[in-house]
Each structure stands twice: as structure tokens, then as C-alpha cells.
Design an enzyme around this catalytic site. Structure first.
Site, PDB file in Angstrom:
ATOM      1  N   THR A 192      -2.408  -8.526  -9.156  1.00 20.67           N
ATOM      2  CA  THR A 192      -2.892  -7.374  -9.754  1.00 20.67           C
ATOM      3  C   THR A 192      -1.767  -7.034 -10.618  1.00 20.67           C
ATOM      4  O   THR A 192      -0.533  -7.186 -10.528  1.00 20.67           O
ATOM      5  CB  THR A 192      -3.368  -6.309  -8.741  1.00 20.67           C
ATOM      6  OG1 THR A 192      -4.332  -6.758  -8.144  1.00 20.67           O
ATOM      7  CG2 THR A 192      -3.456  -4.914  -9.462  1.00 20.67           C
ATOM      8  N   ARG A 220     -17.891  -5.085  -3.491  1.00 22.45           N
ATOM      9  CA  ARG A 220     -16.681  -4.190  -3.020  1.00 22.45           C
ATOM     10  C   ARG A 220     -15.853  -3.753  -4.242  1.00 22.45           C
ATOM     11  O   ARG A 220     -15.321  -4.396  -5.114  1.00 22.45           O
ATOM     12  CB  ARG A 220     -15.734  -5.295  -2.269  1.00 22.45           C
ATOM     13  CG  ARG A 220     -14.508  -4.549  -1.542  1.00 22.45           C
ATOM     14  CD  ARG A 220     -13.352  -4.917  -2.478  1.00 22.45           C
ATOM     15  NE  ARG A 220     -12.266  -4.432  -1.889  1.00 22.45           N
ATOM     16  CZ  ARG A 220     -10.852  -4.227  -2.396  1.00 22.45           C
ATOM     17  NH1 ARG A 220     -10.780  -4.837  -3.826  1.00 22.45           N
ATOM     18  NH2 ARG A 220      -9.944  -3.773  -2.182  1.00 22.45           N
ATOM     19  N   GLY A 222     -12.090  -1.962  -5.025  1.00 24.52           N
ATOM     20  CA  GLY A 222     -10.887  -1.351  -4.584  1.00 24.52           C
ATOM     21  C   GLY A 222     -10.380  -0.229  -5.198  1.00 24.52           C
ATOM     22  O   GLY A 222     -11.039   0.581  -5.933  1.00 24.52           O
ATOM     23  N   ASP A 223      -9.062  -0.041  -5.108  1.00 21.51           N
ATOM     24  CA  ASP A 223      -8.463   1.095  -5.543  1.00 21.51           C
ATOM     25  C   ASP A 223      -8.067   1.214  -7.008  1.00 21.51           C
ATOM     26  O   ASP A 223      -8.115   2.246  -7.622  1.00 21.51           O
ATOM     27  CB  ASP A 223      -6.933   1.405  -5.021  1.00 21.51           C
ATOM     28  CG  ASP A 223      -6.245   0.325  -5.121  1.00 21.51           C
ATOM     29  OD1 ASP A 223      -6.622  -0.849  -5.086  1.00 21.51           O
ATOM     30  OD2 ASP A 223      -4.991   0.174  -5.401  1.00 21.51           O
ATOM     31  N   THR A 243      -0.650  -1.809  -6.503  1.00 25.19           N
ATOM     32  CA  THR A 243      -1.182  -2.816  -5.889  1.00 25.19           C
ATOM     33  C   THR A 243      -1.236  -3.155  -4.384  1.00 25.19           C
ATOM     34  O   THR A 243      -0.278  -2.552  -3.812  1.00 25.19           O
ATOM     35  CB  THR A 243      -0.455  -3.653  -6.777  1.00 25.19           C
ATOM     36  OG1 THR A 243      -0.887  -5.215  -6.003  1.00 25.19           O
ATOM     37  CG2 THR A 243       1.097  -3.814  -6.543  1.00 25.19           C
ATOM     38  N   GLY A 244      -2.157  -3.578  -4.004  1.00 30.24           N
ATOM     39  CA  GLY A 244      -1.843  -3.917  -2.691  1.00 30.24           C
ATOM     40  C   GLY A 244      -3.430  -3.769  -1.888  1.00 30.24           C
ATOM     41  O   GLY A 244      -4.366  -3.848  -2.872  1.00 30.24           O
TER      42      GLY A 244
HETATM   43  N1  ASP Z   1      -5.277  -3.444  -5.183  1.00 32.07           N
HETATM   44  C1  ASP Z   1      -6.171  -4.552  -5.748  1.00 32.07           C
HETATM   45  C2  ASP Z   1      -7.605  -4.352  -4.772  1.00 32.07           C
HETATM   46  O1  ASP Z   1      -7.721  -3.896  -3.680  1.00 32.07           O
HETATM   47  C3  ASP Z   1      -5.587  -5.754  -5.007  1.00 32.07           C
HETATM   48  C4  ASP Z   1      -4.333  -5.949  -5.306  1.00 32.07           C
HETATM   49  O2  ASP Z   1      -3.581  -5.157  -5.918  1.00 32.07           O
HETATM   50  O3  ASP Z   1      -3.564  -6.967  -4.830  1.00 32.07           O
HETATM   51  O4  ASP Z   1      -8.668  -4.501  -5.342  1.00 32.07           O
END
Ligand code: ASP
Length: 324
Positions: A192, A220, A222-223, A243-244
Site C-alpha cells: 500500500t 471487502r 479496508g481502512d 498501512t496494514g
Molecule cells: N490497509 C490495506 C487494507 O487493509 C492493506 C495494506 O496496507 O497492506 O486494505
């Protein structure tokens, strides 16, 4: 007369250049956090990542020296990373369970608290441009799926077939996950991208762009495109890009919580980020964050073994790093 004009021009130049170069500015970027090890990542690949991060950082730094607005810097810098197949954003993003790429992105302006986001789009070449367009040219904050694409098309943004985003590596990584029947692993999603900027005019801005989680399904999200979870900016406090494992960042209102800790508890940007990462630890979530305040203090925190990251400041300090 001619020499007088020339002297005047020279004087104007000398006066105007320092106006920007003397002002404080700062830029922090990330290219994702996750499980990575120095031993397992080839030197060649490490060098490729560092070169791309440096290219993005140099572009941002140059724009800031020239007096560009934080919003323009964030979007241009993120575009460089989206266009690179190395990162999980734009070209090279992870695959959904159905073998497609679906992208999310968001931006937020710390001066006006305006924001723009898009989610689940399959054909917008640079999702970060679409997020910016939602902020600048619509009465909404968050558009999704086909509607978001229709809006982007009307805004004249570049539309591409889904295949444009596909890379061999990501296809292979989906195959492996499908074999193991696993939804995801923090190694496979890595990449990301995000950017936070304080410009020479004292304004801050944040942006984040992603392909989300490998093997994701059921639409789905994400954040990353959620204002207050993956992205946040307020001139009063800070600009944040995360990120995560997105589900944890959503549950914690991660990005907004960092700003709240600064606003209500008077924590520094570094303290606020550390404190929020501690909450992520408690929930057993993984990931990282970049942030900066309106004074150019920066933070790059993560609880994984690495996070692609870099920063540059008007003081001349500059760094690009991958591992802890
Ligand atoms: N945060 C991102 C998500 O959950 C993925 C990532 O940052 O690795 O979609």
C-alpha cells in the site's frame, strides 16, 4: 534602461526564491508494511524499492522547494508509486479471490477538512487522482464501484482495462493463497502507498492508495479509503497515512485517533503514533503509520518487521529505509 530592468528582475528573483526555500516543509512516504526480512529479500529487489521511493521523494521535495501546494505534492508522489508494479496500488496491486484487481484510495486536506475517497474500482488508472477529483469536483466524500468509475470517466481521468494492473508476481501469490485456502498473509499484501506533506505555506495534506488484501472477496473494503481510519489530516494537529491489516485500523479509527491524542491529550505526533501502534498490538493487529505535524515533526511507526518508507525535510534531512 535595459540593465536597470535586468537588475530589478535579478533582485525580484533573489527576494522570491528564499520565500519558499526558507519556509519549513516536510514530506513522508510509505510503500506498505508487512513481514519482510533482509535475508530473504534480494539485494537487487531492495535496491529497486529504494530507487522508486527515492524517485517519489525527490519529486515531492522538488515540488515543495518550488512552493507547490501539499495537495498537489501528495497526489503526484502517490501517482509515481501507483504506476510502479512494485507496490500494492495501481499497477501491481493484489488480486481479489475472483482474479480481478479492485482499488481503494483517499485524500484529506488539513486546511479545509475536505476529503475524497473511492473504493472497489476496477478501471481507474490512478485511483489517487479519482479521490482528489471526488474532493474537488463533487459534493460527496466517498464513491464506490461502478459509480466511482463513471464519475472518474466524466472527470476525464484515464480509464484502463483491469488487465493493466495485473502482474505475474501478484497472480502467483494469489495462486499460493488459494492453494493454502488462506484469506491473506501480511507478506502477500505488502505495498500500500501513502504520503503526508507539510508545504511551505503551512498546510498539511494526506493520501493513501491500495489494492487492499490479497484474495479479498465479497466486496471487502479496508481502512485505506475510510477517512479517519487509513487517512486523516487537520492543520491543527497532523496528517496521517496508514498501512496494514485494515480491519484493525477501521476498528481503532486509527488515523483520527492519532489526531485526537494530539488535540485532546497534547501528545507529540511521535508519541501519538506510538500510543496508537500499542493499541494495534493489543488487538494483535499488524501494520504501520506515517504522520507529520504542522511544524514538520515526523513519525514513521510500525509493528511489523519492515515498512517501505522515506522522508525529506527543508532542513536537508532525508532518508529511505525498509527494515526495522
Ligand atoms: N490497509 C490495506 C487494507 O487493509 C492493506 C495494506 O496496507 O497492506 O486494505
Amino acid at each position: 534602461m535595459k540593465t536597470l530592468k535586468f537588475q530589478l528582475l535579478l533582485l525580484m528573483l533573489l527576494v522570491s526564491v528564499p520565500v519558499f526555500t526558507q519556509q519549513k516543509f516536510a514530506i513522508v512516504i510509505h510503500g506498505g508494511a508487512g513481514v519482510m526480512s533482509k535475508e530473504k529479500m534480494s539485494e537487487q529487489l531492495q535496491a529497486e524499492y529504494k530507487a522508486k521511493l527515492t524517485e517519489a521523494l525527490n519529486l515531492g521535495e522538488k515540488m515543495l522547494i518550488d512552493g507547490a501546494a501539499a495537495a498537489d505534492v501528495v497526489v503526484k508522489v502517490i501517482k509515481v508509486l501507483e504506476d510502479s508494479p512494485l507496490f500494492n496500488a495501481g499497477k501491481g496491486a493484489v488480486f481479489t479471490h475472483d482474479g480481478k484487481v479492485e482499488l481503494d484510495a483517499s485524500v484529506m486536506d488539513g486546511k479545509t477538512l475536505k476529503a475524497g475517497a473511492i473504493a472497489g474500482v476496477r478501471d481507474i488508472k490512478n485511483p489517487i487522482n479519482a479521490a482528489r477529483a471526488v474532493m474537488d469536483h463533487s459534493e460527496h466524500v466517498f464513491l464506490s464501484g461502478k459509480g466511482a468509475s463513471e464519475f472518474a470517466r466524466k472527470q476525464g481521468l484515464e480509464i484502463v482495462p483491469n488487465k493493466y494492473f495485473h502482474t505475474k508476481q501478484r497472480k502467483e501469490s494469489l495462486k499460493q493463497l488459494l492453494k493454502k485456502e488462506r484469506e491473506r498473509s501480511s507478506k502477500d499484501n505488502m505495498g500500500t502507498v501513502g504520503c503526508v506533506v507539510l508545504d511551505a505555506h503551512g498546510n498539511i495534506f494526506a493520501g493513501t492508495s491500495t489494492g487492499g488484501m490479497n484474495n479479498k472477496r465479497y466486496g471487502r473494503i479496508g481502512d485505506t479509503p475510510i477517512i479517519g481510519a487509513g487517512t486523516y489530516a487537520d492543520n491543527k494537529t497532523c496528517a496521517v497515512s496508514c498501512t496494514g491489516h485494515g480491519e484493525y485500523f477501521i476498528r481503532l479509527s486509527f488515523a483520527r485517533d492519532i489526531a485526537a491524542l494530539m488535540e485532546y491529550k497534547n501528545l507529540s505526533v511521535a508519541e501519538a503514533c506510538k500510543s496508537e501502534i500499542a493499541k494495534l498490538d493489543e488487538l494483535k493487529g499488524t501494520g504501520g503509520v506515517i504522520a507529520l505535524d504542522n511544524n514538520g515533526n515526523i513519525a514513521m511507526e510500525f509493528n511489523t518487521s519492515g515498512m517501505f518508507r522515506g522522508f525529506a525535510k527543508s532542513t536537508g534531512e532525508k532518508e529511505v529505509a525498509i527494515f526495522k
